[in-house]
Structure formats: C-alpha cells, structure tokens
Motif scaffolding. Structure first.
Motif, PDB file in Angstrom:
ATOM      1  N   PRO A  26       0.836  -1.211   0.000  1.00  0.00           N
ATOM      2  CA  PRO A  26       0.000   0.000   0.000  1.00  0.00           C
ATOM      3  C   PRO A  26       0.870   1.260   0.000  1.00  0.00           C
ATOM      4  O   PRO A  26       1.946   1.272   0.569  1.00  0.00           O
ATOM      5  CB  PRO A  26      -0.782  -0.128   1.295  1.00  0.00           C
ATOM      6  CG  PRO A  26       0.163  -0.839   2.219  1.00  0.00           C
ATOM      7  CD  PRO A  26       0.931  -1.813   1.346  1.00  0.00           C
ATOM      8  N   GLY A  28       0.632   5.886  -0.432  1.00  0.00           N
ATOM      9  CA  GLY A  28      -0.148   7.116  -0.597  1.00  0.00           C
ATOM     10  C   GLY A  28       0.758   8.317  -0.416  1.00  0.00           C
ATOM     11  O   GLY A  28       1.606   8.325   0.491  1.00  0.00           O
ATOM     12  N   ARG A  30       0.722  12.569  -0.167  1.00  0.00           N
ATOM     13  CA  ARG A  30      -0.057  13.803  -0.053  1.00  0.00           C
ATOM     14  C   ARG A  30       0.767  14.966  -0.578  1.00  0.00           C
ATOM     15  O   ARG A  30       1.906  15.192  -0.157  1.00  0.00           O
ATOM     16  CB  ARG A  30      -0.445  14.069   1.390  1.00  0.00           C
ATOM     17  CG  ARG A  30      -1.263  15.370   1.561  1.00  0.00           C
ATOM     18  CD  ARG A  30      -1.524  15.710   3.009  1.00  0.00           C
ATOM     19  NE  ARG A  30      -2.493  14.783   3.598  1.00  0.00           N
ATOM     20  CZ  ARG A  30      -2.190  13.900   4.534  1.00  0.00           C
ATOM     21  NH1 ARG A  30      -0.926  13.782   4.970  1.00  0.00           N
ATOM     22  NH2 ARG A  30      -3.106  13.099   5.035  1.00  0.00           N
ATOM     23  N   TRP A  48      -5.365   6.027  -7.483  1.00  0.00           N
ATOM     24  CA  TRP A  48      -6.458   6.958  -7.247  1.00  0.00           C
ATOM     25  C   TRP A  48      -5.910   8.356  -6.995  1.00  0.00           C
ATOM     26  O   TRP A  48      -4.897   8.524  -6.308  1.00  0.00           O
ATOM     27  CB  TRP A  48      -7.290   6.534  -6.041  1.00  0.00           C
ATOM     28  CG  TRP A  48      -8.035   5.253  -6.235  1.00  0.00           C
ATOM     29  CD1 TRP A  48      -7.540   3.987  -6.126  1.00  0.00           C
ATOM     30  CD2 TRP A  48      -9.415   5.115  -6.575  1.00  0.00           C
ATOM     31  NE1 TRP A  48      -8.512   3.064  -6.386  1.00  0.00           N
ATOM     32  CE2 TRP A  48      -9.683   3.718  -6.660  1.00  0.00           C
ATOM     33  CE3 TRP A  48     -10.450   6.012  -6.817  1.00  0.00           C
ATOM     34  CZ2 TRP A  48     -10.946   3.228  -6.973  1.00  0.00           C
ATOM     35  CZ3 TRP A  48     -11.711   5.519  -7.124  1.00  0.00           C
ATOM     36  CH2 TRP A  48     -11.942   4.137  -7.205  1.00  0.00           C
ATOM     37  N   LEU A  50      -6.937  11.702  -5.052  1.00  0.00           N
ATOM     38  CA  LEU A  50      -7.830  12.124  -3.969  1.00  0.00           C
ATOM     39  C   LEU A  50      -7.807  13.654  -3.917  1.00  0.00           C
ATOM     40  O   LEU A  50      -6.892  14.251  -3.329  1.00  0.00           O
ATOM     41  CB  LEU A  50      -7.367  11.536  -2.640  1.00  0.00           C
ATOM     42  CG  LEU A  50      -7.066  10.022  -2.647  1.00  0.00           C
ATOM     43  CD1 LEU A  50      -6.550   9.572  -1.292  1.00  0.00           C
ATOM     44  CD2 LEU A  50      -8.303   9.239  -3.050  1.00  0.00           C
ATOM     45  N   GLU A  55     -15.136  13.556  -5.123  1.00  0.00           N
ATOM     46  CA  GLU A  55     -14.909  12.129  -4.982  1.00  0.00           C
ATOM     47  C   GLU A  55     -13.551  11.697  -5.534  1.00  0.00           C
ATOM     48  O   GLU A  55     -13.010  12.344  -6.428  1.00  0.00           O
ATOM     49  CB  GLU A  55     -16.021  11.359  -5.728  1.00  0.00           C
ATOM     50  CG  GLU A  55     -17.418  11.583  -5.173  1.00  0.00           C
ATOM     51  CD  GLU A  55     -17.532  11.110  -3.744  1.00  0.00           C
ATOM     52  OE1 GLU A  55     -17.022   9.999  -3.447  1.00  0.00           O
ATOM     53  OE2 GLU A  55     -18.101  11.848  -2.916  1.00  0.00           O
ATOM     54  N   PRO A  56     -12.998  10.589  -5.012  1.00  0.00           N
ATOM     55  CA  PRO A  56     -11.749  10.051  -5.573  1.00  0.00           C
ATOM     56  C   PRO A  56     -11.912   9.709  -7.050  1.00  0.00           C
ATOM     57  O   PRO A  56     -12.995   9.335  -7.508  1.00  0.00           O
ATOM     58  CB  PRO A  56     -11.510   8.788  -4.728  1.00  0.00           C
ATOM     59  CG  PRO A  56     -12.242   9.025  -3.449  1.00  0.00           C
ATOM     60  CD  PRO A  56     -13.461   9.829  -3.836  1.00  0.00           C
ATOM     61  N   HIS A  78      -5.136   3.108  -3.041  1.00  0.00           N
ATOM     62  CA  HIS A  78      -6.530   2.912  -2.615  1.00  0.00           C
ATOM     63  C   HIS A  78      -6.953   4.149  -1.835  1.00  0.00           C
ATOM     64  O   HIS A  78      -6.131   4.741  -1.111  1.00  0.00           O
ATOM     65  CB  HIS A  78      -6.658   1.659  -1.740  1.00  0.00           C
ATOM     66  CG  HIS A  78      -8.077   1.295  -1.438  1.00  0.00           C
ATOM     67  ND1 HIS A  78      -8.779   1.859  -0.398  1.00  0.00           N
ATOM     68  CD2 HIS A  78      -8.931   0.431  -2.057  1.00  0.00           C
ATOM     69  CE1 HIS A  78     -10.003   1.357  -0.372  1.00  0.00           C
ATOM     70  NE2 HIS A  78     -10.123   0.487  -1.369  1.00  0.00           N
ATOM     71  N   PRO A  79      -8.209   4.574  -1.924  1.00  0.00           N
ATOM     72  CA  PRO A  79      -8.641   5.773  -1.203  1.00  0.00           C
ATOM     73  C   PRO A  79      -8.432   5.709   0.298  1.00  0.00           C
ATOM     74  O   PRO A  79      -8.346   6.755   0.955  1.00  0.00           O
ATOM     75  CB  PRO A  79     -10.143   5.860  -1.553  1.00  0.00           C
ATOM     76  CG  PRO A  79     -10.252   5.198  -2.885  1.00  0.00           C
ATOM     77  CD  PRO A  79      -9.255   4.075  -2.845  1.00  0.00           C
ATOM     78  N   ASP A  80      -8.353   4.486   0.878  1.00  0.00           N
ATOM     79  CA  ASP A  80      -8.193   4.358   2.325  1.00  0.00           C
ATOM     80  C   ASP A  80      -6.749   4.145   2.770  1.00  0.00           C
ATOM     81  O   ASP A  80      -6.495   3.975   3.968  1.00  0.00           O
ATOM     82  CB  ASP A  80      -9.053   3.196   2.839  1.00  0.00           C
ATOM     83  CG  ASP A  80     -10.544   3.427   2.613  1.00  0.00           C
ATOM     84  OD1 ASP A  80     -10.968   4.604   2.662  1.00  0.00           O
ATOM     85  OD2 ASP A  80     -11.270   2.454   2.370  1.00  0.00           O
ATOM     86  N   SER A  81      -5.814   4.132   1.848  1.00  0.00           N
ATOM     87  CA  SER A  81      -4.414   3.894   2.220  1.00  0.00           C
ATOM     88  C   SER A  81      -3.865   5.079   3.014  1.00  0.00           C
ATOM     89  O   SER A  81      -4.231   6.234   2.766  1.00  0.00           O
ATOM     90  CB  SER A  81      -3.556   3.686   0.969  1.00  0.00           C
ATOM     91  OG  SER A  81      -3.874   2.462   0.351  1.00  0.00           O
ATOM     92  N   PRO A  82      -2.970   4.818   3.968  1.00  0.00           N
ATOM     93  CA  PRO A  82      -2.339   5.921   4.707  1.00  0.00           C
ATOM     94  C   PRO A  82      -1.474   6.765   3.777  1.00  0.00           C
ATOM     95  O   PRO A  82      -0.920   6.267   2.792  1.00  0.00           O
ATOM     96  CB  PRO A  82      -1.493   5.201   5.764  1.00  0.00           C
ATOM     97  CG  PRO A  82      -1.269   3.834   5.207  1.00  0.00           C
ATOM     98  CD  PRO A  82      -2.485   3.496   4.414  1.00  0.00           C
TER      99      PRO A  82
END
Length: 297
Positions: A26, A28, A30, A48, A50, A55-56, A78-82
């Motif tokens: 995983p 992500g 920012r 994805w 974000l 929406e993603p 994934h939208p929920d990954s840290p």
C-alpha cells in the motif's frame, strides 16, 4: 504570437520540477497546498487521485491529471491507504534509472505560477483536469516521456524539462478542444476574430490600442467585438490590455535588471511615472519595491 504559450511563459516562475515515482502497495502521497500546480501521468498500473474536494478519481495507464489551482491533493493505491507527505528532496530524479518491475510508475511534474497575476484562462479550469491520454498529440507526448524514462541517456535531464513543458501545453490544448462550452476560453481559442485581437495585444503591447482598432483586427463592429470579447475573455478589451502590460512589467522586474524607463516603453507607458502609477494600482506596491521583494523573497 501564440497566445496560449505566451500566457504560460509569462505566468510561470522558474523551471518545472519533474520526478519519477515508483510505488509498491500500500502507498499514498499527499501533495500539500501551495503555489504549485501538479501534473501526473500514470505510466504503469492503476491508482487513485484524492482531490481536496469531490470524490476520488480512479486513474489507469495513460491517464493524465492536472491540478492547476494549488489545492492540496493526494495519490494512492486505494482511497483508504495511509498517506505520507511528498518531499522534493526524497523524490527520485526524473532522469534516474528506474525499476521496470515496479507495479506503479508515475511521472509527477510541478509548475509554479505567479498567483498575483492569474490569467482567466487558468482561472476557469476545474479543480482537476482529467484526461484519458487517448488524444493523439497527448498520447505521443506521454510516449516520449515514457521512452526517455525507461532509457535515460546523455541529455535526458534537458530533454525531460522540455517534454514536461510540452506536456502541460498538450494537456491544456486537449482540455479546451474537448470543452463544449459556449463561453470562456474554449470559445476564445477557436474564434479567429478574438484571436486576431489577442495576437495584436500580445504581439505589440506598447501600441496605443483602441477598442475600434482591435475590433478592426477581429473583423467585427466595435459594439459586437466589445460584447463578445468581454463575455468570452472575462475582461473588457482595454482591461485585458492593461492586465497584459502589467503582467509583462512584473515579469521584467522579476527576471531582468532592465531600467523602469525601458519597461515603460515596452509596455506602452510613455513615462516611468505613468508605469509606476499603473503598476501600484495593479499590484499594490511600487515597481521598485516589487522588484526588491521578489529578489529577496
């Protein structure tokens, strides 16, 4: 004069930054809010975007996203990954040898614009420009980028800098070509009459243009031209002329040691005093103070 290239050249500050990102799930990243505008091309895998609002957005190979307004956003498997904060000093240089087995490969570019002199062409873009990359010219630019990344050689750094610039121009061209709007810059760039007037303004900003002269270039009556220009461009013809002159003056104050009298002559002001008065009205500071702030900021 090429108005689209002209605007971007005048508003962009510094060289664009480029890095090659390779990830294993995983993951992500920012990207913080700031003066930069981010552009990303997915070369391999899927991920994805974000955005700060909305929406993603799922990205596939060949997809291009441009985030023009400096808003914060993230990329992740994934939208929920840290998420971890992006840092330029830890990014892989764009001309580095890449791991061809990495499941996710992205080209990430950052452009910096002078937000104090934003152009309506950029202002009207959405928070996220998402393109499939299927447009022939855009696909060709992506292919060139991918090829240079997969086999970096002597000169790759300089080549990639030019390709990253080219990518942004193709992204904007593709976006405006796809727009079906009946107003705004999608119509301006497709309107020979308005473009003729803009070519005049951009090509010879020192000329004492009148609305009647610009209307003559456009092949329209004065009233029709003024109404169409204001509706599409978002400024009156002479308001746009003043904005362009101030933008050029600010660019020369930032990038050169040219004396104020030379900048005044190039931007259509007969005296240093006239330029200084107009510049302070537009930017809130005198030209000399503006130059000092940019040099020390």
């Amino acid at each position: 004069m090429d108005v689209l290239s002209d605007v971007l050249t005048a508003l962009r500050t510094g060289r664009p930054h480029a890095s090659h990102t390779q990830e294993q799930a995983p993951w992500g990243i920012r990207f913080p809010a700031g003066a930069g505008a981010g552009c990303h091309v997915l070369l391999k895998g899927s991920c994805w975007l974000l955005p700060a609002r909305g929406e993603p957005i799922r990205l596939s190979v060949g997809d291009v996203v441009f985030v023009p307004h400096g808003a914060g956003y993230a990329l992740a498997d994934h939208p929920d990954s840290p998420l971890t904060e992006f840092r330029f000093d830890t990014a892989v240089p764009a001309d580095a040898v890449t791991d061809q087995d990495a499941p996710i490969q992205l080209l990430c570019a950052a452009y910096y614009f002078d937000r104090s002199s934003s152009h309506p062409l950029l202002e009207e873009l959405p928070d996220v420009v998402h393109l499939s990359g299927r447009q022939p010219a855009l696909a060709a630019a992506i292919e060139l980028l991918a090829a240079e990344l997969s086999d970096p050689r002597a000169g790759t750094s300089a080549i990639l800098s030019g390709l990253v610039d080219m990518l942004l121009l193709f992204v904007l061209r593709a976006w405006f070509d796809d727009e079906r709007s009946t107003q705004g810059w999608a119509t301006v760039l497709a309107d020979p009459g308005l473009m003729a007037a803009l070519h005049g303004i951009h090509g010879t900003p020192e000329h004492p243009w009148t609305v009647a002269e610009l209307a003559g270039l456009s092949g329209m009556s004065r009233a029709t031209f003024a109404k169409r220009f204001n509706s599409a461009v978002g400024r009156t013809p002479l308001g746009y002329l003043t904005w362009w002159r101030m933008t050029l003056a600010a660019r020369r104050l930032h990038d050169s040691d040219a004396p104020l009298r030379a900048i005044a002559a190039r931007t259509g002001y007969g005296t240093e005093f006239a330029l200084a008065k107009a510049f302070k009205r537009a930017y809130g500071v005198a030209p000399g103070e503006y130059r000092r702030r940019r040099l020390t900021g």
